[in-house]
Design a protein around this motif. Sequence first.
Motif, PDB file in Angstrom:
ATOM      1  N   THR A  90       8.145   3.193  62.009  1.00 28.87           N
ATOM      2  CA  THR A  90       8.663   4.735  61.763  1.00 28.87           C
ATOM      3  C   THR A  90      10.275   4.465  61.655  1.00 28.87           C
ATOM      4  O   THR A  90      11.053   4.042  62.666  1.00 28.87           O
ATOM      5  CB  THR A  90       8.502   5.491  63.211  1.00 28.87           C
ATOM      6  OG1 THR A  90       7.031   5.510  63.280  1.00 28.87           O
ATOM      7  CG2 THR A  90       8.928   6.845  62.883  1.00 28.87           C
ATOM      8  N   GLN A  92      13.569   6.841  60.440  1.00 26.43           N
ATOM      9  CA  GLN A  92      13.836   8.092  59.988  1.00 26.43           C
ATOM     10  C   GLN A  92      15.564   7.983  59.965  1.00 26.43           C
ATOM     11  O   GLN A  92      16.159   6.922  60.165  1.00 26.43           O
ATOM     12  CB  GLN A  92      13.699   9.161  60.835  1.00 26.43           C
ATOM     13  CG  GLN A  92      12.308   9.286  61.307  1.00 26.43           C
ATOM     14  CD  GLN A  92      11.556   9.844  59.912  1.00 26.43           C
ATOM     15  OE1 GLN A  92      11.820  10.751  59.085  1.00 26.43           O
ATOM     16  NE2 GLN A  92      10.118   9.684  59.727  1.00 26.43           N
ATOM     17  N   GLY A  93      16.153   9.142  59.474  1.00 27.61           N
ATOM     18  CA  GLY A  93      17.699   9.207  59.391  1.00 27.61           C
ATOM     19  C   GLY A  93      18.138   9.251  58.278  1.00 27.61           C
ATOM     20  O   GLY A  93      17.612   9.332  57.264  1.00 27.61           O
ATOM     21  N   ARG A  94      19.531  10.045  58.232  1.00 30.41           N
ATOM     22  CA  ARG A  94      20.484  10.232  57.287  1.00 30.41           C
ATOM     23  C   ARG A  94      21.302   9.011  56.702  1.00 30.41           C
ATOM     24  O   ARG A  94      22.330   9.329  56.458  1.00 30.41           O
ATOM     25  CB  ARG A  94      21.196  11.521  57.406  1.00 30.41           C
ATOM     26  CG  ARG A  94      20.134  12.565  57.482  1.00 30.41           C
ATOM     27  CD  ARG A  94      20.874  14.152  57.723  1.00 30.41           C
ATOM     28  NE  ARG A  94      20.085  15.162  57.792  1.00 30.41           N
ATOM     29  CZ  ARG A  94      19.658  15.821  56.779  1.00 30.41           C
ATOM     30  NH1 ARG A  94      19.766  15.625  55.500  1.00 30.41           N
ATOM     31  NH2 ARG A  94      18.810  16.863  56.965  1.00 30.41           N
ATOM     32  N   ARG A 132      15.289   8.432  54.774  1.00 25.59           N
ATOM     33  CA  ARG A 132      14.441   9.386  54.872  1.00 25.59           C
ATOM     34  C   ARG A 132      13.681   9.745  53.403  1.00 25.59           C
ATOM     35  O   ARG A 132      12.822  10.545  53.331  1.00 25.59           O
ATOM     36  CB  ARG A 132      15.121  10.664  55.442  1.00 25.59           C
ATOM     37  CG  ARG A 132      16.174  11.209  54.586  1.00 25.59           C
ATOM     38  CD  ARG A 132      16.832  12.318  55.350  1.00 25.59           C
ATOM     39  NE  ARG A 132      18.003  12.903  54.466  1.00 25.59           N
ATOM     40  CZ  ARG A 132      18.032  13.627  53.491  1.00 25.59           C
ATOM     41  NH1 ARG A 132      17.022  14.206  53.254  1.00 25.59           N
ATOM     42  NH2 ARG A 132      19.045  14.060  52.869  1.00 25.59           N
ATOM     43  N   LYS A 139       9.842   1.509  53.063  1.00 21.64           N
ATOM     44  CA  LYS A 139       9.971   1.570  54.439  1.00 21.64           C
ATOM     45  C   LYS A 139       9.465   0.224  54.798  1.00 21.64           C
ATOM     46  O   LYS A 139      10.293  -0.333  55.609  1.00 21.64           O
ATOM     47  CB  LYS A 139       9.581   2.702  55.153  1.00 21.64           C
ATOM     48  CG  LYS A 139      10.299   3.872  54.879  1.00 21.64           C
ATOM     49  CD  LYS A 139       9.744   5.146  55.497  1.00 21.64           C
ATOM     50  CE  LYS A 139      10.469   6.656  55.349  1.00 21.64           C
ATOM     51  NZ  LYS A 139      10.025   7.677  56.146  1.00 21.64           N
TER      52      LYS A 139
END
Length: 311
Positions: A90, A92-94, A132, A139
Amino acid sequence: MSPTDSAVTTVALRKHYGRRPALRGIDLDIPRGSVFGVIGPNGAGKTTTMRILLDLLRPSGGEVRVLGETPRTGGPALRRRIGYLPGELTLQGRVTGRSLLAHYAEISGGVRAGRIPELAERLGLDLDVHVRKLSKGNKQKLGIVQAFQHEPELLVLDEPTSGLDPLVQAEFLRMVGEARENGQTVFLSSHVLSEIQQAADRVAVLRDGEIVSVSDVETLRRRAARRVSVALRGADPARVTAALGAVGGLQDLHVDDGDPVRATATLAGEMQPLLSALTGFHVADLIAGEPDLEESVLGLYRAEAVQGGAR
């Protein structure tokens, strides 16, 4: 094998979730500098075993040592010596992949200059795309880079090629081979037998929290079933049936009554008993297919399931 020669050792390792057993007494001894594969269906206990090695789960019983230390007391210093790719990644993030990997590099330490761009180029990963916005496959590539980037003593990789296309899978397998040549140890889990076959020195077959078999890949191949077909000129079908029916490991035998007599069967194990049984016959043709490793492993699953039902 002494503890200093082993990257991972477990003795009677058990894990229970409430009353449900996830591991039923796992014994492993993984030599340093080797690639060890574990294969099994979903729910077999592969991920549970790996998470215990990282101290992400605590065992219910038994012993475990990783790089000569116990995961519980090894702490962050031990974890920095390990590269880990979880099965359910997993991210995520900007932030960009480049920034995220730099963050992981600060945690693990010891990433040599140029290492991250080199790995990204090999896998076809754009480091400047925001995490993201990455596809599942990209990923996964990012997860592989973070596991490999600090060239750890031990790589623990749970279903590492999930979501990767065949060309990237092939490059990943080359990276595993290079890690072995560099003296690193790789503990690799998969439910894809061909992946384990290409990468691993030894393989454990895991089912329902128990090890069904541990062997090298070549031994597993020798045990595997293959389709065989033989044509015998001027032979009596009854005599052929009697001779081949006595061969151990020969199943699903069918003998026709033409000339030549054609016999087909599935052979599990060595070819020599079959060849010996054909002595005295005029062999016009003999065809033996490649061993079916997947069917062999499925056979181990089924045999263990029958034994488990009898317990």
